[in-house]
Design a protein around this motif. Structure first.
Motif, short mmCIF file in Angstrom:
data_model
loop_
_atom_site.label_atom_id
_atom_site.label_comp_id
_atom_site.label_asym_id
_atom_site.label_seq_id
_atom_site.Cartn_x
_atom_site.Cartn_y
_atom_site.Cartn_z
N GLY A 35 0.79 -1.23 0.00
CA GLY A 35 0.00 0.00 0.00
C GLY A 35 0.82 1.28 0.00
N ALA A 36 2.13 1.16 -0.18
CA ALA A 36 2.98 2.36 -0.19
C ALA A 36 2.58 3.29 -1.34
N GLU A 37 2.57 4.58 -1.06
CA GLU A 37 2.24 5.59 -2.07
C GLU A 37 3.42 6.49 -2.39
N ILE A 38 4.52 6.29 -1.66
CA ILE A 38 5.74 7.08 -1.86
C ILE A 38 6.88 6.11 -2.16
N LEU A 39 7.62 6.38 -3.23
CA LEU A 39 8.76 5.56 -3.61
C LEU A 39 10.02 6.41 -3.57
N VAL A 40 11.07 5.89 -2.97
CA VAL A 40 12.31 6.64 -2.83
C VAL A 40 13.44 5.92 -3.56
N GLY A 41 14.04 6.60 -4.52
CA GLY A 41 15.11 6.00 -5.30
C GLY A 41 16.38 6.84 -5.27
N ARG A 42 17.31 6.42 -6.11
CA ARG A 42 18.57 7.16 -6.24
C ARG A 42 18.57 7.95 -7.55
N ARG A 43 19.70 8.51 -7.91
CA ARG A 43 19.79 9.47 -9.02
C ARG A 43 19.34 8.86 -10.34
N ASN A 44 18.93 9.76 -11.23
CA ASN A 44 18.59 9.41 -12.61
C ASN A 44 17.39 8.46 -12.70
N PHE A 45 16.44 8.67 -11.82
CA PHE A 45 15.24 7.83 -11.82
C PHE A 45 14.42 8.13 -13.07
N GLY A 46 13.97 7.08 -13.77
CA GLY A 46 13.14 7.27 -14.95
C GLY A 46 13.93 7.63 -16.20
N ALA A 47 15.20 7.27 -16.23
CA ALA A 47 16.01 7.51 -17.43
C ALA A 47 15.52 6.59 -18.54
N GLY A 48 16.06 6.80 -19.74
CA GLY A 48 15.75 5.89 -20.84
C GLY A 48 14.71 6.44 -21.79
N SER A 49 13.91 5.55 -22.37
CA SER A 49 12.96 5.94 -23.40
C SER A 49 11.85 6.82 -22.82
N SER A 50 11.08 7.41 -23.72
CA SER A 50 10.06 8.37 -23.30
C SER A 50 8.73 7.71 -22.96
N ARG A 51 8.68 6.39 -22.86
CA ARG A 51 7.39 5.70 -22.68
C ARG A 51 6.63 6.19 -21.45
N GLU A 52 5.45 6.72 -21.71
CA GLU A 52 4.59 7.21 -20.63
C GLU A 52 4.04 6.06 -19.80
N ALA A 53 4.06 4.86 -20.38
CA ALA A 53 3.56 3.68 -19.67
C ALA A 53 4.33 3.44 -18.37
N ALA A 54 5.58 3.92 -18.29
CA ALA A 54 6.35 3.77 -17.05
C ALA A 54 5.67 4.51 -15.91
N VAL A 55 5.14 5.69 -16.23
CA VAL A 55 4.41 6.46 -15.22
C VAL A 55 3.06 5.80 -14.94
N TYR A 56 2.39 5.30 -15.99
CA TYR A 56 1.12 4.59 -15.77
C TYR A 56 1.32 3.45 -14.77
#
Length: 206
Positions: free
Chosen positions: A67-88
């Motif tokens: 049920g976590a709603e907050i995710l904590v990562g390290r640098r350059n999170f979400g790098a790579g292709s522009s696919r919006e599906a990653a956010v979905y």
């Protein structure tokens, strides 16, 4: 979109740098309809082994993080292709905020357009937050109005582009943002007609 002002929720650590969009949602799952929901495919190849069994020590498989709603990562999170599906995938899984020292530019923009807050902190603060989460803390409070994160007895500042902050606070997409300037646009149209009458459309002959 739902406005984002504050969030008091469980937080999950993802202590990896450069988690890219292909890791967030492998391409083979993108053929499926969004109506089915992409949350089950989030970080699939990191969460599950080759037989489809959950990897026990992966953070998102920890029952305490359910049920976590907050995710904590390290640098350059979400790098790579522009696919919006990653956010979905993140949003469908239930996340409303990702905290990291830096984000892929297109990923961050896509996040805001889907109501997901990309909260940028310093690398030092990211490491402190990860350490707190990995040592028993499991909740955080995110305040977009003050741009602060509160965790245990610590307060961390985060940064976000002002226009993105405005959109999230109001639950606006790009069209809503444009509409918010309707009065200014109308005044400009009137002023421009007065200043440049020769540029206006000539009415068709009757």
């Amino acid at each position: 979109m739902r406005p984002f002002k504050t969030l008091d929720a469980k937080a999950a650590p993802l202590p990896f740098a450069s988690v890219d969009t292909d890791q967030l949602i492998p391409a083979r799952f993108m053929k499926r309809s969004r109506s089915e929901g992409y949350g089950q495919y989030l970080l699939y190849d990191m969460r599950f082994d080759g037989e489809g069994n959950p990897i026990e020590d992966f953070p998102l498989n920890d029952p305490a993080r359910a049920g976590a709603e907050i995710l904590v990562g390290r640098r350059n999170f979400g790098a790579g292709s522009s696919r919006e599906a990653a956010v979905y995938a993140l949003v469908d899984y239930g996340f409303r905020c990702v905290i990291a020292p830096s984000f892929g530019d297109i990923f961050a923009s896509n996040s805001v357009n889907n109501g997901l807050l990309p909260a940028q902190v310093t690398e030092e603060d990211a490491e402190t937050i990860l350490s707190l989460l990995e040592n028993g803390q499991n909740r955080a409070f995110v305040d977009l109005e003050t741009c602060e994160i509160r965790l245990a007895n610590h307060v961390f500042r985060f940064e976000i582009e002002p226009v993105w902050r405005t959109k999230l606070l109001n639950g606006w997409d790009d069209l809503d943002l444009t509409a918010s300037y309707a009065d200014d646009i109308a005044r400009y149209v009137v002023s421009d007609r007065e200043l440049h009458p020769w540029l206006q459309e000539i009415p068709a002959s009757v």
